[in-house]
Motif scaffolding. Structure first.
Motif, PDB file in Angstrom:
ATOM      1  N   CYS A 101       0.855  -1.186   0.000  1.00  0.00           N
ATOM      2  CA  CYS A 101       0.000   0.000   0.000  1.00  0.00           C
ATOM      3  C   CYS A 101       0.892   1.237   0.000  1.00  0.00           C
ATOM      4  CB  CYS A 101      -0.892  -0.024   1.251  1.00  0.00           C
ATOM      5  SG  CYS A 101      -1.956   1.407   1.348  1.00  0.00           S
ATOM      6  N   ARG A 149       3.411  -1.275  -7.484  1.00  0.00           N
ATOM      7  CA  ARG A 149       2.585  -0.205  -6.928  1.00  0.00           C
ATOM      8  C   ARG A 149       3.132   0.157  -5.541  1.00  0.00           C
ATOM      9  NH1 ARG A 149      -2.531   0.244  -4.405  1.00  0.00           N
ATOM     10  NH2 ARG A 149      -1.142   1.323  -2.971  1.00  0.00           N
ATOM     11  N   LYS A 183       0.044   9.311   0.787  1.00  0.00           N
ATOM     12  CA  LYS A 183      -1.071   8.454   1.166  1.00  0.00           C
ATOM     13  C   LYS A 183      -2.291   9.262   1.612  1.00  0.00           C
ATOM     14  CE  LYS A 183      -1.297   4.873   0.928  1.00  0.00           C
ATOM     15  NZ  LYS A 183      -1.625   4.151  -0.348  1.00  0.00           N
ATOM     16  N   HIS A 195      -8.493  -3.170  -2.043  1.00  0.00           N
ATOM     17  CA  HIS A 195      -9.379  -2.158  -1.466  1.00  0.00           C
ATOM     18  C   HIS A 195     -10.844  -2.546  -1.680  1.00  0.00           C
ATOM     19  CE1 HIS A 195      -5.563  -0.008  -1.847  1.00  0.00           C
ATOM     20  NE2 HIS A 195      -5.961   0.629  -0.763  1.00  0.00           N
ATOM     21  N   GLU A 228      -2.501  -5.438  -3.506  1.00  0.00           N
ATOM     22  CA  GLU A 228      -1.551  -5.084  -2.450  1.00  0.00           C
ATOM     23  C   GLU A 228      -0.834  -6.333  -1.930  1.00  0.00           C
ATOM     24  OE1 GLU A 228      -3.093  -0.765  -0.919  1.00  0.00           O
ATOM     25  OE2 GLU A 228      -3.696  -2.483   0.307  1.00  0.00           O
ATOM     26  N   ASP A 286      -2.899  -0.739   5.567  1.00  0.00           N
ATOM     27  CA  ASP A 286      -3.655  -1.776   4.845  1.00  0.00           C
ATOM     28  C   ASP A 286      -3.073  -3.191   4.923  1.00  0.00           C
ATOM     29  OD1 ASP A 286      -5.592   0.047   4.200  1.00  0.00           O
ATOM     30  OD2 ASP A 286      -4.982   0.328   2.120  1.00  0.00           O
ATOM     31  N   GLN A 317      -5.513  -6.332   4.290  1.00  0.00           N
ATOM     32  CA  GLN A 317      -5.942  -6.670   2.926  1.00  0.00           C
ATOM     33  C   GLN A 317      -4.768  -7.039   2.022  1.00  0.00           C
ATOM     34  OE1 GLN A 317      -7.876  -2.903   2.204  1.00  0.00           O
ATOM     35  NE2 GLN A 317      -6.297  -2.202   0.807  1.00  0.00           N
TER      36      GLN A 317
END
Ligand code: PEP
Ligand code: MN
Length: 337
Positions: free
Chosen positions: A102, A126, A131, A272, A298, A309, A312
């Motif tokens: 993330c 990524r 953020k 997400h 992620e 995050d 996830q």
């Protein structure tokens, strides 16, 4: 409306139509396909129809576009848009896999993540340096230091960099480091930002707003394209509903809808979109089956320690298993991975 030119017309004929349209006060956008050129004209259609434009031998037809989004629409461009970004294809048969943490947390964390996702077959890394956090007390990102780490990870692995830009003041800075600029869900309707990005020659990953309709999302893509940047990639990331077992409700029905309405590539972000790594593999496969052109996932070397995050984020092992299953699925769907 769009003015469809006859195949094989000469440049001077195209320019003549463009000039005529401009004289009548139209905003003009040229799209040069392999077979024909299409001129998107934004303005008063009645004026164009009564101007005799359609009678010119170089003009095949004038097509009104009833939808509020024009450049984005399938009527404007019938073929799927395919981009080559640093030698990697987005759209078309190829599936684009973008993976990484993330947030960029440190050079060590990022390099580890980059090497892991590359080993599993991802082509894009990524990671957020800026953020958008709900709480001002949460980790806000390493900003330019983080961008430098992303550039170092590209140097180390050859992966292309996808990273978020949050406001128009930092567009140039982020564009200096990124291969794809990400516009986050919270910024989808920051129209100043969209316009600024529209003036660049740099691909954009435009995420769907948290409560945005498909039409609002496509209108945001139109903002970017209306400034001249046609390299827009859409990314579904879940929308806010009453459901609480998931962080968002991943709206996979938007994928075939967008494919019908628009020529733009669509990716899906199941991380997400669900908020829980357990649901990521199933929703990844479902996204590709629905026709998505790739995924934004992620992945963290150690999700339990992630600054953002973690719940996830897939660990590298689970990402490896997911990629293995997607490699089996891709040919069944007529895609390459
Ligand atoms: C992200 O991808 O890091 C992110 C913040 O996503 P979204 O804008 O979709 O919430
Ligand atoms: Mn995140």
């Amino acid at each position: 409306m769009i003015v469809v030119m006859n195949p094989g017309v000469e440049e001077k004929d195209i320019q003549m139509v463009v000039e005529k349209l401009k004289d009548m006060g139209f905003g003009v956008h040229l799209s040069r396909g392999v077979y024909r050129t299409i001129i998107g004209a934004i303005g008063d259609r009645e004026k164009a129809l009564s101007s005799g434009l359609e009678a010119l031998p170089s003009v095949e037809k004038i097509v009104p576009i009833s939808k509020p989004f024009k450049l984005v629409s399938r009527e404007f461009k019938a073929e799927d848009s395919v981009y080559r970004i640093g030698g990697v294809q987005v759209g078309g048969e190829e599936l684009a896999m973008m993976a990484g943490p993330c947030a960029v947390e440190s050079l060590e964390q990022l390099l580890e993540a980059a090497r892991q996702v590359k080993a599993c077959g991802a082509k894009f890394l990524r990671g957020g340096a800026f953020k958008p956090r709900t709480s001002p007390y949460s980790f806000q990102g390493l900003e330019e230091e983080g961008l430098k780490m992303l550039a170092a990870a590209r140097e180390d692995t050859g992966l292309l960099i996808v990273t978020e830009v949050m406001n128009q003041h930092t567009v140039e800075m982020v564009a200096d480091y990124a291969d794809i600029l990400q516009v986050g869900a919270r910024s989808m309707q920051n129209f100043y930002l969209l316009r600024e990005i529209g003036r660049l020659d740099k691909p954009v990953l435009l995420k769907r707003g948290i409560s945005a309709t498909i039409e609002e999302w496509l209108m945001s893509a139109e903002y970017i394209m209306s400034e001249g940047n046609y390299q827009v990639i859409l990314c579904e990331r879940g929308i806010r509903t009453f459901e609480t077992y998931t962080r968002n409700t991943l709206d996979l029905s938007c994928v075939p809808i967008i494919k019908r309405l628009s020529h733009l590539p669509v990716l899906v972000d199941p991380s997400h979109g669900t908020g829980n790594w357990h649901w990521v593999p199933a929703m990844s496969r479902a996204a590709l089956a629905a026709g998505a052109d790739g995924l934004l996932v992620e992945v963290h070397p150690n999700p339990a320690e992630a600054l953002c995050d973690g719940p996830q984020s897939l660990n590298p092992e689970n990402f490896g298993s997911l990629m293995a299953s997607l490699k089996e699925l891709a040919p069944v769907l007529g895609r390459r991975l």
